[in-house]
Design an enzyme around this catalytic site. Sequence first.
Site, short mmCIF file in Angstrom:
data_model
loop_
_atom_site.label_atom_id
_atom_site.label_comp_id
_atom_site.label_asym_id
_atom_site.label_seq_id
_atom_site.Cartn_x
_atom_site.Cartn_y
_atom_site.Cartn_z
N GLN A 1 0.97 -1.13 -0.06
CA GLN A 1 -0.13 -0.14 -0.03
C GLN A 1 0.93 1.34 -0.02
OE1 GLN A 1 -2.46 1.41 3.67
NE2 GLN A 1 -4.07 0.42 2.39
N TYR B 1 -5.76 10.64 4.50
CA TYR B 1 -4.26 10.94 3.98
C TYR B 1 -4.11 11.97 2.64
CZ TYR B 1 -3.38 7.83 7.84
OH TYR B 1 -3.65 6.97 9.07
#
Length: 352
Positions: A75, A154
Amino acid sequence: MTRNRATTDGVPQPIMATYYAQRATAGLIIAEASTPNAVGQTYPNITAIHTDAHVAGWRRVTDAVRAEGGRMFLQLQHGGRVGHPDNSGLTPIAPSPIPLPETIYTPAGHQDAVVPREMTIDEIHSTVADFAAAARGAIDAGFEGVEVHAANGYLLHQFLARGTNQRTDAYGGPVAHRIRFTVEVVQAVADAIGPERVGVRIAPGLTVNGMEEGDTEEIYPALITALADTGLAYLHVVFADPDQPLFQEIRTAWPSTLIANPVLGWRKPLPADGGKHEAERLLAAGADLISLGRSFLANPDLVERLRIGAPINQVRDQGLMYTGGAAGYTDYPTLAPTPADDSVRVPEGATV
């Protein structure tokens, strides 16, 4: 599932190879978030993928998992405003100079978040290039592919949401502009390693890390339309609710594999079935694959437990999740072996 077991400069440590190898029976492991550049670091001791040392550290992990028959995606996550100079040595950058409305953990403990610096157009372009380079590094490290993290508050999520993106240029304002950065990152990553090796993670409506999307029902159909013809491996919807109309709209619009992550609750006991009931509801609603995160933290052999209906280990002291070392990380017990299969062993002194 960030576990803060890397070195201070983001290199995976040997204990991480043990941890992931223990969980190699998962159909696909999506490894914890790794930052594509230094300024993207969120918390202390998280992993990264922008130096040769990072690649070598991750290679030890992927080799260990592959030896046990498993496969991994990495990721890719840039923290954006979720960061601190005490963690990265740099002032965080973000779509707009709007600070995280809560404290952030640092080596000195929780501190107030700092005001991030608004990204210039050149910095936007260089960050896109950093994601592509990180994807190439992940392949060099032995991963089968990468998942672009556009969720959980994020950087990419910050560009999507009105509450954190107040730009007036081509990357802010209307939805078509706010999705642009995410689309460019995904396209650059797909160009770098092939779209069949790329997934994207989204979390529609999630408010963690102070997020306020404002127009959730408009953002995600537009984003999916923009990504639908890129040939990606999958779309990963986290905290998915099969009863929500938006989930059904996403399923209808997305042309290929859809991974759904059930809502099991955070900082709550795991359900006795490890999430199997909610997983089956999502499959019935059209999901192709199910991702389980918290259930795997305490159950290295989760697949077998779900298969036979065995009891589920609960996650122990939450503080152990992020403190380093084996406790609460690699010391969870597995099921006792059956007479026909003695390959799964309970750690000495552990109880099931």
